[in-house]
Every structure is written in structure tokens, then in C-alpha cells.
Write a protein that holds these residues in place. Sequence first.
Motif, PDB file in Angstrom:
ATOM      1  N   ALA A  21       0.838  -1.194   0.000  1.00  0.00           N
ATOM      2  CA  ALA A  21       0.000   0.000   0.000  1.00  0.00           C
ATOM      3  C   ALA A  21       0.874   1.245   0.000  1.00  0.00           C
ATOM      4  CB  ALA A  21      -0.923  -0.008   1.214  1.00  0.00           C
ATOM      5  N   ALA A  22       0.469   2.227  -0.787  1.00  0.00           N
ATOM      6  CA  ALA A  22       1.252   3.456  -0.901  1.00  0.00           C
ATOM      7  C   ALA A  22       0.972   4.410   0.258  1.00  0.00           C
ATOM      8  CB  ALA A  22       0.956   4.139  -2.234  1.00  0.00           C
ATOM      9  N   GLU A  23      -0.200   4.330   0.846  1.00  0.00           N
ATOM     10  CA  GLU A  23      -0.601   5.268   1.889  1.00  0.00           C
ATOM     11  C   GLU A  23      -1.122   4.501   3.100  1.00  0.00           C
ATOM     12  OE1 GLU A  23      -0.184   8.445   1.631  1.00  0.00           O
ATOM     13  OE2 GLU A  23       0.129   8.741  -0.530  1.00  0.00           O
ATOM     14  N   ARG A  24      -1.040   5.108   4.278  1.00  0.00           N
ATOM     15  CA  ARG A  24      -1.468   4.383   5.475  1.00  0.00           C
ATOM     16  C   ARG A  24      -2.976   4.144   5.484  1.00  0.00           C
ATOM     17  NH1 ARG A  24      -0.155   9.113   9.925  1.00  0.00           N
ATOM     18  NH2 ARG A  24      -1.966  10.440   9.513  1.00  0.00           N
ATOM     19  N   ALA A 225     -17.890  16.241  19.185  1.00  0.00           N
ATOM     20  CA  ALA A 225     -16.970  16.299  18.050  1.00  0.00           C
ATOM     21  C   ALA A 225     -17.466  15.300  17.010  1.00  0.00           C
ATOM     22  CB  ALA A 225     -15.549  15.962  18.473  1.00  0.00           C
ATOM     23  N   ILE A 226     -17.635  15.769  15.784  1.00  0.00           N
ATOM     24  CA  ILE A 226     -17.990  14.909  14.657  1.00  0.00           C
ATOM     25  C   ILE A 226     -16.702  14.698  13.872  1.00  0.00           C
ATOM     26  CG2 ILE A 226     -19.333  14.708  12.544  1.00  0.00           C
ATOM     27  CD1 ILE A 226     -20.966  14.401  15.115  1.00  0.00           C
ATOM     28  N   VAL A 227     -16.274  13.440  13.769  1.00  0.00           N
ATOM     29  CA  VAL A 227     -14.914  13.125  13.333  1.00  0.00           C
ATOM     30  C   VAL A 227     -14.965  12.159  12.143  1.00  0.00           C
ATOM     31  CG1 VAL A 227     -12.657  12.312  14.119  1.00  0.00           C
ATOM     32  CG2 VAL A 227     -14.264  13.318  15.775  1.00  0.00           C
ATOM     33  N   LEU A 228     -14.064  12.381  11.172  1.00  0.00           N
ATOM     34  CA  LEU A 228     -14.029  11.511   9.999  1.00  0.00           C
ATOM     35  C   LEU A 228     -12.617  11.463   9.438  1.00  0.00           C
ATOM     36  CD1 LEU A 228     -16.156   9.920   8.188  1.00  0.00           C
ATOM     37  CD2 LEU A 228     -15.868  11.799   6.559  1.00  0.00           C
ATOM     38  N   GLY A 229     -12.180  10.265   9.029  1.00  0.00           N
ATOM     39  CA  GLY A 229     -10.947  10.149   8.268  1.00  0.00           C
ATOM     40  C   GLY A 229     -11.154  10.720   6.873  1.00  0.00           C
ATOM     41  N   ASP A 230     -10.149  11.379   6.336  1.00  0.00           N
ATOM     42  CA  ASP A 230     -10.331  12.036   5.035  1.00  0.00           C
ATOM     43  C   ASP A 230     -10.447  11.046   3.876  1.00  0.00           C
ATOM     44  OD1 ASP A 230      -7.676  11.243   4.996  1.00  0.00           O
ATOM     45  OD2 ASP A 230      -6.859  13.218   4.539  1.00  0.00           O
ATOM     46  N   HIS A 231     -10.208   9.742   4.128  1.00  0.00           N
ATOM     47  CA  HIS A 231     -10.405   8.710   3.111  1.00  0.00           C
ATOM     48  C   HIS A 231     -11.377   7.639   3.625  1.00  0.00           C
ATOM     49  CE1 HIS A 231      -6.658  10.498   1.550  1.00  0.00           C
ATOM     50  NE2 HIS A 231      -7.035  10.004   0.386  1.00  0.00           N
ATOM     51  N   GLU A 256      -6.328  13.310   8.990  1.00  0.00           N
ATOM     52  CA  GLU A 256      -5.619  13.274   7.711  1.00  0.00           C
ATOM     53  C   GLU A 256      -5.011  11.908   7.409  1.00  0.00           C
ATOM     54  OE1 GLU A 256      -2.771  16.409   7.433  1.00  0.00           O
ATOM     55  OE2 GLU A 256      -4.258  17.999   7.626  1.00  0.00           O
ATOM     56  N   ASN A 257      -5.101  11.554   6.127  1.00  0.00           N
ATOM     57  CA  ASN A 257      -4.454  10.345   5.595  1.00  0.00           C
ATOM     58  C   ASN A 257      -4.902   9.083   6.342  1.00  0.00           C
ATOM     59  OD1 ASN A 257      -2.801   9.040   3.760  1.00  0.00           O
ATOM     60  ND2 ASN A 257      -0.956   9.263   4.989  1.00  0.00           N
ATOM     61  N   THR A 258      -6.188   9.038   6.717  1.00  0.00           N
ATOM     62  CA  THR A 258      -6.754   7.870   7.390  1.00  0.00           C
ATOM     63  C   THR A 258      -8.107   7.545   6.777  1.00  0.00           C
ATOM     64  OG1 THR A 258      -7.871   9.167   9.112  1.00  0.00           O
ATOM     65  CG2 THR A 258      -5.629   8.421   9.591  1.00  0.00           C
ATOM     66  N   SER A 259      -8.577   6.341   7.076  1.00  0.00           N
ATOM     67  CA  SER A 259      -9.870   5.903   6.570  1.00  0.00           C
ATOM     68  C   SER A 259     -10.815   5.634   7.741  1.00  0.00           C
ATOM     69  CB  SER A 259      -9.684   4.652   5.699  1.00  0.00           C
ATOM     70  OG  SER A 259      -9.468   3.500   6.506  1.00  0.00           O
ATOM     71  N   HIS A 260     -11.743   4.700   7.532  1.00  0.00           N
ATOM     72  CA  HIS A 260     -12.687   4.314   8.570  1.00  0.00           C
ATOM     73  C   HIS A 260     -11.969   3.750   9.795  1.00  0.00           C
ATOM     74  CE1 HIS A 260     -16.946   3.615   9.416  1.00  0.00           C
ATOM     75  NE2 HIS A 260     -16.668   2.388   9.864  1.00  0.00           N
ATOM     76  N   PHE A 261     -10.740   3.310   9.600  1.00  0.00           N
ATOM     77  CA  PHE A 261      -9.984   2.605  10.642  1.00  0.00           C
ATOM     78  C   PHE A 261      -8.845   3.473  11.186  1.00  0.00           C
ATOM     79  CE2 PHE A 261     -11.769  -0.189   7.422  1.00  0.00           C
ATOM     80  CZ  PHE A 261     -12.684  -0.891   8.196  1.00  0.00           C
ATOM     81  N   ALA A 262      -9.146   4.738  11.396  1.00  0.00           N
ATOM     82  CA  ALA A 262      -8.134   5.727  11.779  1.00  0.00           C
ATOM     83  C   ALA A 262      -7.424   5.378  13.076  1.00  0.00           C
ATOM     84  CB  ALA A 262      -8.776   7.112  11.891  1.00  0.00           C
ATOM     85  N   MET A 263      -8.129   4.779  14.036  1.00  0.00           N
ATOM     86  CA  MET A 263      -7.498   4.476  15.330  1.00  0.00           C
ATOM     87  C   MET A 263      -6.395   3.442  15.189  1.00  0.00           C
ATOM     88  SD  MET A 263      -9.967   2.225  14.783  1.00  0.00           S
ATOM     89  CE  MET A 263     -11.430   3.155  15.186  1.00  0.00           C
ATOM     90  N   GLY A 269      -1.773  10.049  16.309  1.00  0.00           N
ATOM     91  CA  GLY A 269      -2.574  11.203  15.920  1.00  0.00           C
ATOM     92  C   GLY A 269      -3.996  11.101  16.438  1.00  0.00           C
ATOM     93  N   TYR A 270      -4.541   9.900  16.420  1.00  0.00           N
ATOM     94  CA  TYR A 270      -5.904   9.681  16.906  1.00  0.00           C
ATOM     95  C   TYR A 270      -5.991  10.005  18.394  1.00  0.00           C
ATOM     96  CZ  TYR A 270     -10.502   7.382  17.042  1.00  0.00           C
ATOM     97  OH  TYR A 270     -11.854   7.112  17.173  1.00  0.00           O
ATOM     98  N   ASN A 271      -5.042   9.491  19.158  1.00  0.00           N
ATOM     99  CA  ASN A 271      -5.038   9.738  20.601  1.00  0.00           C
ATOM    100  C   ASN A 271      -4.926  11.230  20.904  1.00  0.00           C
ATOM    101  OD1 ASN A 271      -5.067   6.973  20.782  1.00  0.00           O
ATOM    102  ND2 ASN A 271      -2.932   6.778  21.417  1.00  0.00           N
ATOM    103  N   LYS A 272      -4.080  11.912  20.156  1.00  0.00           N
ATOM    104  CA  LYS A 272      -3.916  13.353  20.354  1.00  0.00           C
ATOM    105  C   LYS A 272      -5.218  14.092  20.083  1.00  0.00           C
ATOM    106  CE  LYS A 272      -1.268  17.356  18.721  1.00  0.00           C
ATOM    107  NZ  LYS A 272      -0.274  17.847  17.741  1.00  0.00           N
TER     108      LYS A 272
END
Length: 280
Positions: A21-24, A225-231, A256-263, A269-272
Amino acid sequence: MAAVLKIFCALLLLSAAPARAAERWQELPEPAPLPQAAKTGKAPVNGIELYYAIYGSGPPVLLIHGGLGYSEVWGAQVADLSRDHTVIVADSRGHGRSTRNAEPYSYDLMSSDYLALLDYLKIEKTALVGWSDGGIIGLDIAIHHPERLTKLFAQAANSKVDGVIPTVMEDKIFAAYIEKAGEVYNKISPTPTEYDAFVTQISNMWASQPNWSDNDLKKITTPTAIVLGDHDEAISRKHTDYLAKTIPGAKLMILENTSHFAMLQDPEGYNKTVREFIDQ
């Protein structure tokens, strides 16, 4: 239903290109291991046994996983937050180590399970971090029982069925998650041979719920907080923007640079981001 999902996932994963995969956001990392719990148990709630675990000490925070998931997905978050919070995780009804019964699934029922767990643990109010179905459960509690929440961090939640991206089942990462969830279910569920029945039961809920009106969302007084990964593969940005605009005072947070599985993809970054909201 589950058998079809398994076949679909296997075919989709076999067709995936072997290149890394090219991106996380295109990866599905294994969860970090959970630390040693201070207490674990099964709470008798609403005719089922709800598995829970408690970590650390301090202001309480309840972490609620998504559909087909299990409490272990929160390993990195528990390790961080338990340094100065009492962290509660649980397996939702029918998920993980928890049992289920014949009662039809609904978000009201699942919310009632978690409120009963808080009563069982004698926790009057808590911050809530919810992912996917967990975020929807958080919205349900914020609408109907705001007195139980101090903050709500709702990631990848929707308030209407049309907030779900129609092509989600064509996504390779989402398929990999479904396959992994089935494997974990077989290992830890008290009813390991009933995955198909479980998926069919909860799928009936997903077909028509949630379905809240604008007025329902406008009742929310909990700082949210309404939160979403940008992918995100499952929940549309348009719907996420709608939630943030409709819930009074809601804060929109895009990971940023995360999907449904950001955690899992960006735990630090998620914890922060969680701390920036629930600790302010």
C-alpha cells in the motif's frame, strides 16, 4: 448473509495487487495489545451478558467499537488514555465475548445496554469515544440521555442510512476488516458457530437505522466532536458536514491520511485528537 460476505471478501482480497500500500489509509494494521486490565467481567444487562474491561484511574471515558468489532481495536487508545483516565471498554451485544438474544437489534437497545453497564459499574457520567456503530450509539445517548455524558467524540457515525457510501462493500480494506472480524469472532465468541446468524440479525438493523430527524439532532446539548478520516470508505464527507452543522455547537474534526480505521492507522494522531477534545 455472513457466508456471502466471506466469499466476497476472499475473492476481493485474492484480486488485490501484490504491491504494498502506498498510503497508510490503504492499510489495516493489527491493533496494539491491550494493557493489563484492572478489572474484567460480564455485566447482566437487558437479558444478555456484556463483557467489559476497566483500565487506569481518573475521569471516566467509555470507548465503543464499531459493527462486527471487538474491544481489542482500542489497544493503543487504552494504553494512552488510561495514564490519567478510568477507561472502560466493552464488546457490544453479540460481538466479541458478549452474548446476544433473539431481541431485534436497534441502536436504542444497544444504547440501553451501555447505559445499564454504566449503572452496573456505578459510573454516573462519562466522556464517550465511539467509532462507527459506537459513534451512532453515542449520538443516541446524547439525544435521549444527555445527563450521562460529559463529551461525545463520534467518529465515522451517521444519523441516516443514506450517510453510508453505497460502494463501501467494494472496498478492499473494508473487506479485509470483515474477514478479520469473522476470524476474531470464531476465536472469542461464546457462540463461535453462530456468526452467520449474528450478522443477519445486526444487518436487519443496518438496513433501516439510524433514522434521526434534524430536530432530533438539534436536541443534543452534549459537547460533541464529529470526526471523519479524510479517506473514509463507509461514511460520506457530505453527511459528516451535515451532522457537524446540525448538532448545536458541534466541532468538525478531519483526520488526515486515514480511513474508517483511523485508530489503527494513526494511533498517535488519533489519541492526540481525542485528548484535544475530551480533556479541554
